[in-house]
Design a protein around this motif. Sequence first.
Motif, PDB file in Angstrom:
ATOM      1  N   ASP A 166      11.302  18.898  -1.583  1.00  0.00           N
ATOM      2  CA  ASP A 166      10.894  20.009  -0.723  1.00  0.00           C
ATOM      3  C   ASP A 166      12.087  20.334   0.182  1.00  0.00           C
ATOM      4  O   ASP A 166      12.207  19.830   1.293  1.00  0.00           O
ATOM      5  N   TRP A 183      13.665  12.424  -3.120  1.00  0.00           N
ATOM      6  CA  TRP A 183      12.825  12.461  -4.305  1.00  0.00           C
ATOM      7  C   TRP A 183      11.432  11.896  -4.013  1.00  0.00           C
ATOM      8  O   TRP A 183      10.425  12.595  -4.066  1.00  0.00           O
ATOM      9  N   LEU A 184      11.365  10.606  -3.647  1.00  0.00           N
ATOM     10  CA  LEU A 184      10.058   9.962  -3.491  1.00  0.00           C
ATOM     11  C   LEU A 184       9.319  10.481  -2.266  1.00  0.00           C
ATOM     12  O   LEU A 184       8.141  10.815  -2.331  1.00  0.00           O
ATOM     13  N   ASP A 185      10.028  10.543  -1.135  1.00  0.00           N
ATOM     14  CA  ASP A 185       9.338  10.875   0.105  1.00  0.00           C
ATOM     15  C   ASP A 185       9.058  12.368   0.212  1.00  0.00           C
ATOM     16  O   ASP A 185       7.932  12.777   0.470  1.00  0.00           O
ATOM     17  N   GLN A 186      10.071  13.191   0.004  1.00  0.00           N
ATOM     18  CA  GLN A 186       9.889  14.634   0.205  1.00  0.00           C
ATOM     19  C   GLN A 186       9.611  15.394  -1.090  1.00  0.00           C
ATOM     20  O   GLN A 186       9.248  16.569  -1.046  1.00  0.00           O
ATOM     21  N   TYR A 187       9.816  14.761  -2.198  1.00  0.00           N
ATOM     22  CA  TYR A 187       9.665  15.370  -3.508  1.00  0.00           C
ATOM     23  C   TYR A 187      10.369  16.744  -3.594  1.00  0.00           C
ATOM     24  O   TYR A 187       9.770  17.767  -3.897  1.00  0.00           O
ATOM     25  N   ILE A 204       6.429   3.912  -1.428  1.00  0.00           N
ATOM     26  CA  ILE A 204       7.522   4.855  -1.152  1.00  0.00           C
ATOM     27  C   ILE A 204       8.219   4.475   0.149  1.00  0.00           C
ATOM     28  O   ILE A 204       9.448   4.427   0.231  1.00  0.00           O
ATOM     29  N   GLU A 205       7.408   4.168   1.155  1.00  0.00           N
ATOM     30  CA  GLU A 205       7.959   3.714   2.429  1.00  0.00           C
ATOM     31  C   GLU A 205       8.745   2.415   2.228  1.00  0.00           C
ATOM     32  O   GLU A 205       9.835   2.238   2.783  1.00  0.00           O
ATOM     33  N   ALA A 216       0.808  -1.213   0.000  1.00  0.00           N
ATOM     34  CA  ALA A 216       0.000   0.000   0.000  1.00  0.00           C
ATOM     35  C   ALA A 216       0.844   1.267   0.000  1.00  0.00           C
ATOM     36  O   ALA A 216       0.409   2.308  -0.474  1.00  0.00           O
ATOM     37  N   ASN A 217       2.051   1.171   0.539  1.00  0.00           N
ATOM     38  CA  ASN A 217       2.891   2.357   0.681  1.00  0.00           C
ATOM     39  C   ASN A 217       4.253   2.106   0.037  1.00  0.00           C
ATOM     40  O   ASN A 217       5.253   1.910   0.726  1.00  0.00           O
ATOM     41  N   LEU A 237      14.293   5.443  14.584  1.00  0.00           N
ATOM     42  CA  LEU A 237      13.179   5.574  13.647  1.00  0.00           C
ATOM     43  C   LEU A 237      11.985   4.740  14.078  1.00  0.00           C
ATOM     44  O   LEU A 237      10.835   5.136  13.878  1.00  0.00           O
ATOM     45  N   VAL A 238      12.241   3.569  14.695  1.00  0.00           N
ATOM     46  CA  VAL A 238      11.125   2.671  14.987  1.00  0.00           C
ATOM     47  C   VAL A 238      10.297   3.204  16.141  1.00  0.00           C
ATOM     48  O   VAL A 238      10.805   3.893  17.029  1.00  0.00           O
ATOM     49  N   LYS A 239       8.999   2.861  16.123  1.00  0.00           N
ATOM     50  CA  LYS A 239       8.074   3.391  17.106  1.00  0.00           C
ATOM     51  C   LYS A 239       8.216   2.691  18.446  1.00  0.00           C
ATOM     52  O   LYS A 239       8.324   3.329  19.473  1.00  0.00           O
TER      53      LYS A 239
END
Lengths: 310, 226
Positions: free
Chosen positions: B109, B103-107, B46-47, B43-44, B174-176
């Motif tokens: 920005d 690129w993919l995640d922040q495009y 990019i992630e 589903a994700n 990074l992990v929750k």
Amino acid sequence: MLIRQPTDIVPSEITSPELFRARRQFLRLGAGAALAGGAGLVGLPAGAAESLPARLSPLSTDEPLTGRKDVLSYNNYYEFGTDKSDPAANAGVMKTRPWEVRVEGLVAKPRTFGIEELLKLAPLEERIYRLRCVEAWSMVVPWIGYSLSALLQQVEPLGSARYVAFDSHYDPAIMLRRPVLDWPYKEGLRLDEAMHPLTLLTLGVYGEVLPNQNGAPVRIVVPWKYGYKSAKSIVRIRVTDTQPATAWNTAAPEEYGFYSNVNPEVDHPRWSQARERRIGDFRKRPTLPFNGYAEQVAGLYQGMDLKRFY
Amino acid sequence: MSVAQRWTPTPGQLSFMKAALFALCLVPLALLVLDWDRDALGANPIEAVAHATGAWTLRFLLITLAITPLRRLTGLHWLLRLRRMLGLFAFAYGVAHLLAYVWLDQYFDWTAIAMDILKRPYITVGFVALVLMTPLALTSNNRMIRQLGGRRWQALHRSVYAIALLGVVHFWWLVKADVLDPLIYAVILAGLLGIRAWWRQQERIRQLSTPPGAPPGRRVIRIAAR
């Protein structure tokens, strides 16, 4: 009996044109997934799901739905594993019938409700809600259920009632035993939040009873809060006068507050909450205060410092 | 030392092994591109790309760091001849990871990216690790080894220990809640660094106990990377 065969009703008679189109969309997606063996991948034997007819609620958003396959295969349900694909792979073994929910605490009439009873307690509505995960992704999900207030009214909360606590099912024989969180999963709301019409006692999704990985057989959905506030597979609801301990708040209090209202202004200490990626989209979009439900719920928090009560 | 008699590839065999290893190292990237193309990343996507490229960066770093202990334990000294390529692949996957993010995640920005690097410790740490890998990648050739001299080159390349550590910390932060995956990387890294520390300690003890002027005993031949 509310669980009927699909042939019992003609969808066009009870559904709005938008929803009818949305349903066509998910049927197409669903059919595609089944053809591709997707149903097997998400742990659902093809055709096993019971359909759950419901009337489209005016509280629904008209945004395009996230695909059924994504809703059923990209899940955070840590009891069944911490990868997004784990719950769909592992949750199938959970038995959801019979199922009982004990409702107790500061109420005049504490009671235990069977799942069949819950399915009939109030007319089922289809509520298409935005879902915003604390991990900065989001979905649009067609839940089925009715306002939690309908259930709470049955047990008549006392004047001293202030909070509602939810306990999720925990069975170490089939669930994660590592103490990633303090099992069983616990969540909670302030009573006025729990009584808000948007707070949904949820029994189905995408026209069928909840698949296990989505929190079967009964969960809550609180659309203006981060997803983890919406407890899954609930077995006990306690009405209390003190703020209940909640799983993520206990695990990391500085990262996950009791309120956990979607707020683009209050970042997670480790990542920004200003934007989100809607599943299926390439570019991120701005996150809205209260996940776009500010008009309905901002009043609940009048005068509160939302940066402090995150 | 019997291990020194172990099989050693001929130059031709070594070239073949290098070519095969090169192809093998490209497999994770190829699979990722294929899965992206046939929409099989879930589903994700990019992630999924960000996580996969990050994980392979860490894995290649650990594999690279495993060469020296492996060589010492097995006596297969030619393994060293594969190390440069593995290290360069660690860098390449790191660059792919950065690209996935930018690129993919922040495009692109750039404001959001700059804020992330400054504000989010896990991104700061990951970014620093990749920046530190750059001089190592740029000096991973014979000309640069000659130019720097073996000793200075080796001192520079010891920063890979810190880089791997930063990489694991980057993952950990990074992990929750479920730190099992980063913990596995951390334990492997601790083992790879620990065995070096232990060997160094042993060597020191040996040196101290050897009377001056005595003939040198059994010791490990240090071979500068070629």
